[in-house]
Design an enzyme around this catalytic site. Structure first.
Site, mmCIF file in Angstrom:
data_model
loop_
_atom_site.group_PDB
_atom_site.id
_atom_site.type_symbol
_atom_site.label_atom_id
_atom_site.label_comp_id
_atom_site.label_asym_id
_atom_site.label_seq_id
_atom_site.Cartn_x
_atom_site.Cartn_y
_atom_site.Cartn_z
ATOM 1 N N SER A 1 35.361 40.890 43.521
ATOM 2 C CA SER A 1 35.849 42.268 43.665
ATOM 3 C C SER A 1 35.274 43.082 42.517
ATOM 4 O O SER A 1 35.965 43.531 41.622
ATOM 5 C CB SER A 1 37.377 42.303 43.655
ATOM 6 O OG SER A 1 37.886 41.899 42.412
ATOM 7 N N HIS B 1 39.903 36.909 47.024
ATOM 8 C CA HIS B 1 39.824 35.543 46.496
ATOM 9 C C HIS B 1 40.488 34.511 47.385
ATOM 10 O O HIS B 1 40.580 33.341 47.024
ATOM 11 C CB HIS B 1 40.468 35.467 45.101
ATOM 12 C CG HIS B 1 39.829 36.385 44.110
ATOM 13 N ND1 HIS B 1 40.451 36.788 42.956
ATOM 14 C CD2 HIS B 1 38.612 36.974 44.105
ATOM 15 C CE1 HIS B 1 39.641 37.594 42.285
ATOM 16 N NE2 HIS B 1 38.532 37.728 42.956
ATOM 17 N N GLU C 1 46.068 39.417 42.737
ATOM 18 C CA GLU C 1 46.518 38.387 41.796
ATOM 19 C C GLU C 1 48.003 38.529 41.458
ATOM 20 O O GLU C 1 48.443 39.596 41.046
ATOM 21 C CB GLU C 1 45.684 38.476 40.510
ATOM 22 C CG GLU C 1 44.203 38.305 40.813
ATOM 23 C CD GLU C 1 43.295 38.582 39.622
ATOM 24 O OE1 GLU C 1 43.795 38.580 38.467
ATOM 25 O OE2 GLU C 1 42.099 38.794 39.837
ATOM 26 N N GLU D 1 40.510 31.407 42.257
ATOM 27 C CA GLU D 1 40.927 31.311 40.854
ATOM 28 C C GLU D 1 41.958 30.207 40.632
ATOM 29 O O GLU D 1 42.675 30.199 39.630
ATOM 30 C CB GLU D 1 41.439 32.668 40.363
ATOM 31 C CG GLU D 1 40.334 33.720 40.405
ATOM 32 C CD GLU D 1 40.681 35.027 39.729
ATOM 33 O OE1 GLU D 1 41.870 35.267 39.458
ATOM 34 O OE2 GLU D 1 39.754 35.822 39.475
ATOM 35 N N ASP E 1 47.457 41.954 39.467
ATOM 36 C CA ASP E 1 46.222 42.729 39.545
ATOM 37 C C ASP E 1 46.076 43.134 40.999
ATOM 38 O O ASP E 1 45.838 42.291 41.861
ATOM 39 C CB ASP E 1 45.017 41.883 39.095
ATOM 40 C CG ASP E 1 43.694 42.625 39.252
ATOM 41 O OD1 ASP E 1 43.724 43.838 39.589
ATOM 42 O OD2 ASP E 1 42.630 42.014 39.044
ATOM 43 N N GLU F 1 47.576 45.602 36.675
ATOM 44 C CA GLU F 1 46.138 45.877 36.563
ATOM 45 C C GLU F 1 45.609 46.582 37.811
ATOM 46 O O GLU F 1 45.993 46.235 38.930
ATOM 47 C CB GLU F 1 45.409 44.543 36.351
ATOM 48 C CG GLU F 1 43.900 44.644 36.235
ATOM 49 C CD GLU F 1 43.265 43.256 36.011
ATOM 50 O OE1 GLU F 1 43.934 42.367 35.437
ATOM 51 O OE2 GLU F 1 42.117 43.065 36.441
ATOM 52 N N ASP G 1 40.629 47.608 34.786
ATOM 53 C CA ASP G 1 39.532 46.648 34.977
ATOM 54 C C ASP G 1 38.350 47.374 35.635
ATOM 55 O O ASP G 1 37.448 47.843 34.939
ATOM 56 C CB ASP G 1 40.037 45.478 35.831
ATOM 57 C CG ASP G 1 38.934 44.529 36.274
ATOM 58 O OD1 ASP G 1 37.831 44.611 35.740
ATOM 59 O OD2 ASP G 1 39.177 43.683 37.169
ATOM 60 N N LYS H 1 35.628 42.085 30.321
ATOM 61 C CA LYS H 1 34.777 41.093 31.008
ATOM 62 C C LYS H 1 33.361 41.321 30.501
ATOM 63 O O LYS H 1 32.780 42.381 30.765
ATOM 64 C CB LYS H 1 34.813 41.332 32.516
ATOM 65 C CG LYS H 1 36.129 40.979 33.217
ATOM 66 C CD LYS H 1 36.105 41.514 34.646
ATOM 67 C CE LYS H 1 37.209 40.943 35.514
ATOM 68 N NZ LYS H 1 37.330 41.705 36.788
ATOM 69 N N HIS I 1 38.162 36.158 32.685
ATOM 70 C CA HIS I 1 37.127 35.435 33.431
ATOM 71 C C HIS I 1 36.712 36.276 34.630
ATOM 72 O O HIS I 1 37.193 37.393 34.815
ATOM 73 C CB HIS I 1 37.705 34.095 33.920
ATOM 74 C CG HIS I 1 38.819 34.261 34.920
ATOM 75 N ND1 HIS I 1 39.230 33.266 35.773
ATOM 76 C CD2 HIS I 1 39.610 35.333 35.223
ATOM 77 C CE1 HIS I 1 40.205 33.712 36.545
ATOM 78 N NE2 HIS I 1 40.460 34.948 36.226
ATOM 79 N N LYS J 1 42.999 36.024 30.604
ATOM 80 C CA LYS J 1 43.207 35.764 32.025
ATOM 81 C C LYS J 1 42.129 34.783 32.459
ATOM 82 O O LYS J 1 40.949 35.118 32.474
ATOM 83 C CB LYS J 1 43.060 37.109 32.752
ATOM 84 C CG LYS J 1 43.484 37.137 34.185
ATOM 85 C CD LYS J 1 43.554 38.582 34.691
ATOM 86 C CE LYS J 1 42.275 38.979 35.390
ATOM 87 N NZ LYS J 1 42.453 39.963 36.476
HETATM 88 P P1 PGA Z 1 36.510 39.398 40.270
HETATM 89 O O1 PGA Z 1 38.071 39.590 40.126
HETATM 90 O O2 PGA Z 1 36.041 38.514 39.193
HETATM 91 O O3 PGA Z 1 36.353 38.835 41.650
HETATM 92 O O4 PGA Z 1 35.896 40.783 40.165
HETATM 93 C C1 PGA Z 1 38.737 39.507 38.926
HETATM 94 C C2 PGA Z 1 39.560 40.731 38.646
HETATM 95 O O5 PGA Z 1 39.568 41.688 39.449
HETATM 96 O O6 PGA Z 1 40.203 40.803 37.615
HETATM 97 ZN ZN ZN Z 2 40.963 42.962 38.130
#
Ligand code: PGA
Ligand code: ZN
Length: 430
Positions: free
Chosen positions: A43, A158, A167, A210, A245, A286, A313, A338, A366, A389
Site C-alpha cells: 500500500s 495485506h 492493520e 505481516e 493503520d 495511522e 505514513d 520508512k 517495516h 512497527k
Molecule cells: P506497506 O504497508 O508496506 O504495504 O506500504 C505498511 C503501512 O502502510 O504501514
Molecule cells: Zn501505514
C-alpha cells in the site's frame, strides 16, 4: 584510513518475503564487508521515492535487474575510494548521482541498498554496533528500547479478507523492558489464534503479509472485540493498548471513502473513527484519511490529537518537505519512518530530527514486503524514537527485527523501555 576505504561494491537480485525480487548490495573495504537488502510496500504512498521495477517478462514484471545494474555501473564507480564511515558524504553523493526529486533515475531501491550497506560497513570499520554508529551520525545517545507495535489482525492489501482497515495492532506499552513487552504481546498473539480458531474455524488462522491473522471478518469492530477479549484473558488489560493503520488511501476514490461497502465523505469517516476510539482503548491511529486529504487529517488531529497519537505514513512519506507542510497545517503528531520511502539513511534521520524539533513522535516501520535484514531495529534505537512497527511476532522477516532488539537490549547497560514517550501524548498510557 587503511581498511576503511570502499574498494568493492556488489549487487544482486534476491527475493523478499512475498517472493518478489529486491535489491541486495554488498560493500567492502580491503578488510571489512557488509550487506543490506531493501523492503517493498504493497500500500505504497503516491509521494514515495520510486523503486524501479523492470516491467519485463521475468518475475511477472517485478524484476529489479535495472536497479541492480544501476548499482554496478553508475553507483559503484563513485563509491569506490570513499571512506565508509562518512555516511553524510556517501548519501549526498547518492542523492546527487540520481539528481531527481523522487530518485526515479537510479531507483530508490538501488540507492537505499547502497546507503544501508555503507552504514553497516561504517559501523564495522569503527568497531561499533550499527545503532551506535547511527546514533553518532545523528548526535544521539541510544538508550531507549522501543514498544513493538504489532499488527495481529491483517486486512486491506495485506490479506484476502474483507477488512478495509489494513492493520489492527497491539502496543504493550506497560512493561519494564522490551523483552517483557515482546513476551506479553506474543502470548496475546498465540491466545488470539486459539480464539479465532474456536470462533471462525481452522481456515481462519492463516496469516497475512505481516504475520497477523487474516480471518474472514466483516468489520474492524469485530477485529478489535476479539483482540480485547484476548488481552483480558491473558491478564494484560492495563498493559496492552490498541492501535490501527487505516491506510485510507486504499479505500478512497478521490471523492469518497468506502468502508464495509458503504460510501462516505470525510465527515462520516470521522464519525466512524470517533465511535471506534470511544469504544476501544485505541491510543494510536495511522493514515485515517487519504494521502492528499490534508483537511481530513487536520480535522482528525484537532479532534483527537491531544488524546492519542496520530500517525502520518502515506501522508508524510518520511519526506522533510511533506512533513513541513503537515507541521504548518497541524496534521498528525507522529511521523511514520520508512527508510525506503525517501531512499537514504541520512534523509530518513533528517526527517526524524525535524519531527522531534516540532514535538512530533516518530515510529520506525517495516514494509509489508521485507527481507530478514534487521537494519530498522538498530535505527529505532539509534534515534531513540520509542516505537517500532514490525508486524506480528511470526514469520522470519518480522521476528528478525524483534530478535535483533533483544540482543540490543542485552548490550545496553542503562536502557529504558519507551520512557521518552512519557513526555508525549502517549504519556498517560505508559
Ligand atoms: P506497506 O504497508 O508496506 O504495504 O506500504 C505498511 C503501512 O502502510 O504501514
Ligand atoms: Zn501505514
Amino acid at each position: 584510513m587503511s581498511g576503511f576505504v570502499i574498494s568493492n561494491v556488489k549487487a544482486r537480485q534476491v527475493l523478499d518475503s512475498r517472493g518478489n525480487p529486491t535489491v541486495e548490495v554488498e560493500i567492502s573495504t580491503d578488510r571489512f564487508s557488509a550487506r543490506a537488502s531493501v523492503p517493498s510496500g504493497a500500500s505504497k504512498g503516491r509521494h514515495e521515492a520510486l523503486e524501479i521495477r523492470d516491467n519485463g517478462k521475468e518475475f511477472l514484471g517485478k524484476g529489479v535487474r535495472k536497479a541492480v545494474s544501476n548499482v554496478k555501473t553508475v553507483i559503484a564507480p563513485k563509491l569506490i575510494g570513499l571512506d565508509a564511515r562518512e555516511q553524510g558524504e556517501i548519501d549526498s553523493l547518492l542523492i546527487d548521482l540520481d539528481g531527481t526529486e523522487n530518485k526515479s533515475r537510479l531507483g530508490a531501491n538501488a540507492i537505499l541498498a547502497c546507503s544501508m550497506a555503507c552504514a553497516r560497513l561504517g559501523a564495522i570499520c569503527k568497531g561499533v554496533e550499527l545503532y551506535e554508529h547511527l546514533g553518532e551520525i545523528c548526535n544521539s545517545t541510544p538508550n531507549v528500547m522501543p514498544v513493538p507495535v504489532m499488527n495481529i489482525i491483517n486486512g486491506g492489501k495485506h490479506a484476502g479478507n474483507n477488512l478495509d482497515i489494513q492493520e489492527h495492532m497491539i502496543m504493550p506499552v506497560r512493561a519494564k523492558s522490551f523483552l517483557e513487552a515482546l513476551r506479553k504481546a506474543t502470548e496475546v498473539y498465540h491466545l488470539l489464534k486459539r480464539k479465532i480458531e474456536s470462533k471462525y474455524g481452522k481456515h481462519a488462522i492463516n496469516v497475512g503479509d505481516e504475520g497477523g491473522y487474516a480471518p474472514p471478518m466483516e468489520s474492524s469492530e469485530e477485529a478489535f472485540e476479539i483482540i480485547v477479549e484476548t488481552i483480558e484473558e491473558a491478564g494484560y488489560g492495563k498493559e496492552i493498548a490498541l492501535a490501527f493503520d487505516a491506510a485510507a488511501s486504499e479505500f478512497y476514490d478521490g471523492k469518497n471513502y468506502t468502508l464495509a461497502g458503504k460510501s462516505m465523505g470525510s465527515g462520516e469517516l470521522l464519525d466512524f473513527y470517533s465511535d471506534l476510539i470511544s469504544t476501544f482503548n485505541i491510543i494510536s491511529a495511522e493514515d485515517p484519511f487519504a494521502e492528499d486529504d490534508w483537511e481530513g487529517f487536520v480535522e482528525f488531529t484537532r479532534k483527537f490529537g491531544n488524546k492519542i497519537q496520530v500517525v502520518g505514513d502515506d501522508l508524510f512519506v518520511t519526506n522533510v518537505r511533506r512533513l513541513k507542510e503537515g507541521i504548518e497545517r497541524g496534521a498528525c503528531n507522529c511521523m511514520l519512518l520508512k527508510i525506503n520511502q525517501i531512499g537514504t539513511v541520512s534523509e530518513a534521520m533528517d526527517a526524524a530530527k525535524l519531527a522531534y524539533e516540532n514535538g512530533y513522535n516518530v515510529m520506525v516501520s517495516h514494509r509489508s514486503g521485507e527481507t530478514c535484514d534487521d537494519f530498522i531495529a538498530d535505527l529505532s534505537v539509534a534515534i531513540n524514537c520509542g516505537q517500532i512497527k514490525s508486524g506480528a511476532p511470526a514469520r522470519g522477516e518480522r521476528v528478525a527485527k524483534y530478535n535483533r532488539l533483544i540482543r540490543i537490549e542485552e548490550r545496553l547497560t542503562d536502557s529504558s523501555y519507551a520512557q521518552n514517550l512519557k513526555r508525549t501524548v502517549l504519556g498517560s498510557y505508559l
